[in-house]
Design a protein around this motif. Structure first.
Motif, PDB file in Angstrom:
ATOM      1  N   CYS A  54      39.641  12.921   4.287  1.00 10.93           N
ATOM      2  CA  CYS A  54      40.321  11.959   5.173  1.00 10.93           C
ATOM      3  C   CYS A  54      39.539  11.772   6.465  1.00 10.93           C
ATOM      4  O   CYS A  54      39.396  10.653   6.952  1.00 10.93           O
ATOM      5  CB  CYS A  54      41.738  12.433   5.492  1.00 10.93           C
ATOM      6  SG  CYS A  54      42.840  12.402   4.074  1.00 10.93           S
ATOM      7  N   HIS A  61      42.796   8.331  11.169  1.00 11.68           N
ATOM      8  CA  HIS A  61      43.293   7.755   9.925  1.00 11.68           C
ATOM      9  C   HIS A  61      44.810   7.680   9.920  1.00 11.68           C
ATOM     10  O   HIS A  61      45.508   8.443  10.570  1.00 11.68           O
ATOM     11  CB  HIS A  61      42.786   8.547   8.732  1.00 11.68           C
ATOM     12  CG  HIS A  61      42.819  10.027   8.952  1.00 11.68           C
ATOM     13  ND1 HIS A  61      41.696  10.769   9.199  1.00 11.68           N
ATOM     14  CD2 HIS A  61      43.847  10.889   8.987  1.00 11.68           C
ATOM     15  CE1 HIS A  61      42.040  12.027   9.378  1.00 11.68           C
ATOM     16  NE2 HIS A  61      43.336  12.136   9.248  1.00 11.68           N
ATOM     17  N   ASP A  62      45.295   6.745   9.157  1.00 13.68           N
ATOM     18  CA  ASP A  62      46.722   6.533   8.970  1.00 13.68           C
ATOM     19  C   ASP A  62      47.350   7.805   8.395  1.00 13.68           C
ATOM     20  O   ASP A  62      47.040   8.214   7.284  1.00 13.68           O
ATOM     21  CB  ASP A  62      46.876   5.365   7.981  1.00 13.68           C
ATOM     22  CG  ASP A  62      48.327   5.040   7.683  1.00 13.68           C
ATOM     23  OD1 ASP A  62      49.212   5.718   8.221  1.00 13.68           O
ATOM     24  OD2 ASP A  62      48.545   4.090   6.901  1.00 13.68           O
ATOM     25  N   GLU A  65      48.696   7.664   4.807  1.00 10.15           N
ATOM     26  CA  GLU A  65      47.764   7.773   3.687  1.00 10.15           C
ATOM     27  C   GLU A  65      47.161   9.181   3.622  1.00 10.15           C
ATOM     28  O   GLU A  65      46.880   9.700   2.540  1.00 10.15           O
ATOM     29  CB  GLU A  65      46.663   6.709   3.793  1.00 10.15           C
ATOM     30  CG  GLU A  65      47.192   5.273   3.785  1.00 10.15           C
ATOM     31  CD  GLU A  65      47.944   4.907   2.502  1.00 10.15           C
ATOM     32  OE1 GLU A  65      47.791   5.598   1.482  1.00 10.15           O
ATOM     33  OE2 GLU A  65      48.717   3.920   2.538  1.00 10.15           O
ATOM     34  N   TYR A  66      46.976   9.792   4.790  1.00 13.07           N
ATOM     35  CA  TYR A  66      46.560  11.196   4.842  1.00 13.07           C
ATOM     36  C   TYR A  66      47.514  12.034   4.000  1.00 13.07           C
ATOM     37  O   TYR A  66      47.096  12.862   3.194  1.00 13.07           O
ATOM     38  CB  TYR A  66      46.548  11.645   6.309  1.00 13.07           C
ATOM     39  CG  TYR A  66      46.460  13.145   6.558  1.00 13.07           C
ATOM     40  CD1 TYR A  66      45.228  13.758   6.759  1.00 13.07           C
ATOM     41  CD2 TYR A  66      47.609  13.931   6.623  1.00 13.07           C
ATOM     42  CE1 TYR A  66      45.149  15.123   7.013  1.00 13.07           C
ATOM     43  CE2 TYR A  66      47.546  15.290   6.876  1.00 13.07           C
ATOM     44  CZ  TYR A  66      46.307  15.888   7.067  1.00 13.07           C
ATOM     45  OH  TYR A  66      46.235  17.229   7.317  1.00 13.07           O
ATOM     46  N   ASP A  67      48.806  11.798   4.162  1.00 15.59           N
ATOM     47  CA  ASP A  67      49.800  12.574   3.416  1.00 15.59           C
ATOM     48  C   ASP A  67      49.695  12.346   1.914  1.00 15.59           C
ATOM     49  O   ASP A  67      49.898  13.270   1.120  1.00 15.59           O
ATOM     50  CB  ASP A  67      51.208  12.237   3.915  1.00 15.59           C
ATOM     51  CG  ASP A  67      51.523  12.922   5.237  1.00 15.59           C
ATOM     52  OD1 ASP A  67      50.724  13.776   5.669  1.00 15.59           O
ATOM     53  OD2 ASP A  67      52.571  12.608   5.831  1.00 15.59           O
ATOM     54  N   VAL A  68      49.389  11.102   1.547  1.00 19.13           N
ATOM     55  CA  VAL A  68      49.207  10.805   0.117  1.00 19.13           C
ATOM     56  C   VAL A  68      48.067  11.655  -0.438  1.00 19.13           C
ATOM     57  O   VAL A  68      48.158  12.243  -1.513  1.00 19.13           O
ATOM     58  CB  VAL A  68      48.906   9.298  -0.092  1.00 19.13           C
ATOM     59  CG1 VAL A  68      48.416   9.025  -1.511  1.00 19.13           C
ATOM     60  CG2 VAL A  68      50.140   8.457   0.214  1.00 19.13           C
ATOM     61  N   VAL A  69      46.993  11.742   0.335  1.00 18.07           N
ATOM     62  CA  VAL A  69      45.801  12.474  -0.118  1.00 18.07           C
ATOM     63  C   VAL A  69      46.053  13.980  -0.145  1.00 18.07           C
ATOM     64  O   VAL A  69      45.880  14.638  -1.175  1.00 18.07           O
ATOM     65  CB  VAL A  69      44.587  12.147   0.790  1.00 18.07           C
ATOM     66  CG1 VAL A  69      43.379  13.013   0.411  1.00 18.07           C
ATOM     67  CG2 VAL A  69      44.226  10.669   0.695  1.00 18.07           C
ATOM     68  N   ARG A 144      58.159   7.161   1.418  1.00 19.81           N
ATOM     69  CA  ARG A 144      56.744   7.490   1.378  1.00 19.81           C
ATOM     70  C   ARG A 144      56.546   9.004   1.336  1.00 19.81           C
ATOM     71  O   ARG A 144      57.418   9.768   1.728  1.00 19.81           O
ATOM     72  CB  ARG A 144      56.027   6.898   2.599  1.00 19.81           C
ATOM     73  CG  ARG A 144      56.242   5.393   2.675  1.00 19.81           C
ATOM     74  CD  ARG A 144      55.040   4.531   2.800  1.00 19.81           C
ATOM     75  NE  ARG A 144      53.801   4.957   2.268  1.00 19.81           N
ATOM     76  CZ  ARG A 144      52.639   4.432   2.645  1.00 19.81           C
ATOM     77  NH1 ARG A 144      52.623   3.522   3.587  1.00 19.81           N
ATOM     78  NH2 ARG A 144      51.518   4.823   2.092  1.00 19.81           N
ATOM     79  N   VAL A 145      55.354   9.415   0.873  1.00 15.62           N
ATOM     80  CA  VAL A 145      55.030  10.837   0.816  1.00 15.62           C
ATOM     81  C   VAL A 145      54.808  11.353   2.230  1.00 15.62           C
ATOM     82  O   VAL A 145      54.124  10.717   3.023  1.00 15.62           O
ATOM     83  CB  VAL A 145      53.736  11.065   0.000  1.00 15.62           C
ATOM     84  CG1 VAL A 145      53.346  12.541   0.027  1.00 15.62           C
ATOM     85  CG2 VAL A 145      53.914  10.579  -1.430  1.00 15.62           C
TER      86      VAL A 145
END
Lengths: 411, 411
Positions: A54, A61-62, A65-69, A144-145
């Motif tokens: 990330c 970074h958002d 999306e960090y959490d998704v990764v 969201r995750v």
């Protein structure tokens, strides 16, 4: 029969051999007739790898999306542990954060747990199914995750234990329990049989690294029976208890250190409430956790220097925010130092004893270790020193407070 | 303005540099005023790593938990691509399989797509947000994670394109397009500007590896405009079109080979419908895909030899099943050979031309390459040969059908 939550950390999930060993521990509890839920971390090093991805993708970074990764690491170990348990004839299935769901706030990358829908899991557990839950991850209100912040799997475990009304929450880790300090630095550090929630909080928050702070807070608040024990050795661990359960009369429980912080200094800030507030408001808005804050008395021009510490990883963000706010705050220079270490002595005994601080200052002073700043709480004294003195300072204080184990105990 | 689905394969997602290059391609389409959804594979090698974990955990593992583990690779790249797009000032967010959701059957590890709830994604796309979708993963009716089988991200992309009523589905990969054969074997292989869906299906199913078969079937059925092009070079790709859009009069479109199969032979099977059926029924029940089937005419005792091919990885299962059914089938010996290669010539032109097969047999015969068995379809002739002749045979046929590029084209 008891209902037990078992939590395995990253080193206990590092590779299939370790996962099999963890599964054996789970099977032992199941064979003893217990209902079991297991909370797992990602394989050791995996979350770091994902975080690096990330950061490499974009320094800012958002967090959504960090959490998704980064949540993917726990998904892998949850599935693998379920597979291994099944191969050992233990009925098991994974429940991902969004599947339970584990409801959290929308503060991505540092979300807080709001509640867990545990009905389905409880029903499955009553049918003899071991529920395997990836730690660290949850679901926001907008679907969201989310993740709970580094070390969040401990908090997941305690939250699951609270939601399931578990009799016990056993945290399996790569140490045998909670020590008076880091045994890698002080070979004569002693394992504690018991420690209070409050002491554990101070030790964890200053870097004892055994349990995430929030997990201890949550266990204390929810009355979860917490125990830290080794994944690798069959030895008694450390129970985290209420203060009234502590019988021995110990002045200092442990020495902790934390090299993850950095200090930020602003010089010649106008000493008005508005200007100092202007430093910390943007940090709070961006959920940057500020730890120590030291403000000197104002000079004759009514200007003061302000120093505070934040996690080192936050330095780029913090510097950017403060640079942007120079006009508003009105400081002269802005600098940071990430070569510092925060050293803390912790003990509930401090409440009823004096001289704890002077012992510390004297011991450090004798070795020529300069103290840059100091903060204290009821059961803790923390000082900031140059990072290079970390090991020396920890050893000196461990001896100064009489914490060294007798020679024969360290065999 | 068009609505476009872009799909990036594993080599196009292998590391941040490649992800940035993919993001640049996405940005170009966005800047041209298009609405874009992107479907991504896991980083090259990642799904293999996750599959190995599952196999190491237990050779026979719960496909439900396998799906939990292996779907994580696409989750990582989806999040990372969204982050990189944002860093390039492109509004983007990820939509995981369970978030859209991408509804699938419950056939874990080889689920089929039932439908996609695309309203929210379409609304976001209309607001200028690029939707980033992890390929390969979906959600079963019972709310569990599913995967579509290896290579399933192509199918995800086509399904997303169909659901979004996209004008085009561009599959970015590590080759420039579809070639007359594998350029690693025949340097003078030519890139095709156009190929029919039917030819593509035959080439893919026999191992051309550019697109997953199911994605081509789905595109054909749903009328999705499909294009294969390079992630790395700005050159025209290959359009997959209906037969009526093919103008040139080409006899053979391509030569494919597949070394992933093995042949199984049963000797002296009683030549009755029941006995031959007894061979294939258990295979069908266990979802073993049988490809070529060759049955010789019966001998004077009314017994015949039966040979068929299956994927090599299925051989242990197949041998076990057939050994268990020896009494029922009544064969004499059972053996297999996994040192074979299936070679296919494909072309819609075959429908209206004769002599295609004899050219093949003559060309192979002249090099002393023995044909073990033959199957044909309307637009394909496949033969099984010894694996060691693979490269020679492909080159020989490529020349024999006049597919070699002129020298200057291969610069």
């Amino acid at each position: 029969m008891a209902r037990i939550v078992m939590k395995f950390g990253g080193t206990s999930m590092a590779g299939l051999e370790r996962i099999r060993a963890a599964a054996d521990r789970v099977k032992r509890e199941v064979d003893a007739g217990n209902e079991v839920a297991v909370v797992v971390s990602a394989m050791a090093g995996e979350t770091d790898r994902l975080v690096r991805f990330c950061q490499e993708a974009a320094p800012l970074h958002d967090p959504q999306e960090y959490d998704v990764v980064v949540s993917s690491g726990e998904q892998v170990t949850a599935g693998l542990l379920a597979i291994v348990l099944q191969s050992k004839e233990v009925n098991a299935r994974s429940w991902l954060g969004w599947q339970m769901p584990m409801h959290t706030t929308s503060a991505h990358s540092s979300a807080r747990i709001r509640g867990i829908d545990s009905e389905k899991m409880l029903a499955a557990m009553a049918d003899g199914v071991v529920a395997v839950v990836p730690g660290f991850q949850g679901l926001s209100e907008s679907g969201r995750v989310t993740t709970l912040g580094r070390g969040g799997s401990d908090t997941s475990a305690v939250a699951v234990a609270a939601a399931l009304k578990a009799d016990r929450c056993d945290i399996y880790t790569d140490v045998d329990g909670v020590y008076t300090t880091d045994p890698r630095i002080v070979p004569r550090a002693r394992k504690l049989d018991r420690i209070t929630f409050e002491e554990m909080l101070e030790l964890a928050s200053v870097g004892a690294k055994v349990l995430q702070t929030r997990s201890v807070e949550l266990a204390m608040k929810q009355g979860v029976q917490l125990r830290v024990l080794s994944s690798f050795r069959d030895v008694p661990g450390t129970d985290i208890v209420n203060e009234d359960e502590i019988v021995e009369d110990q002045l200092i429980t442990g020495i902790a250190y934390n090299r993850a912080e950095a200090e930020v200094t602003l010089t010649k800030v106008p000493d008005t409430p508005g200007c100092v507030a202007a430093i910390f408001e943007p940090l709070a808005e961006h959920e940057v956790n500020v730890d120590m804050i030291i403000q000197n008395i104002a000079d004759q021009q009514g200007r003061t220097d302000v120093t505070f510490t934040v996690n080192r990883t936050e330095i780029p963000r913090v510097m950017e925010m403060l640079k942007g706010a120079q006009d508003k705050i009105g400081y002269e220079t802005l600098s940071y130092n990430d070569k510092v270490c925060k050293l803390s002595v912790v003990g509930v005994g401090m409440r009823s004893h004096t001289g704890v601080a002077s012992t510390m200052f004297k011991a450090l002073g004798e070795r020529g270790i300069n103290i840059e700043s100091i903060t204290t709480s009821e059961i803790k004294i923390s000082v900031l020193i140059a990072e290079e003195y970390t090991e020396l300072a920890v050893r000196v204080l461990h001896s100064a407070y009489g914490l060294d184990a007798a020679e024969e105990e360290t065999a």
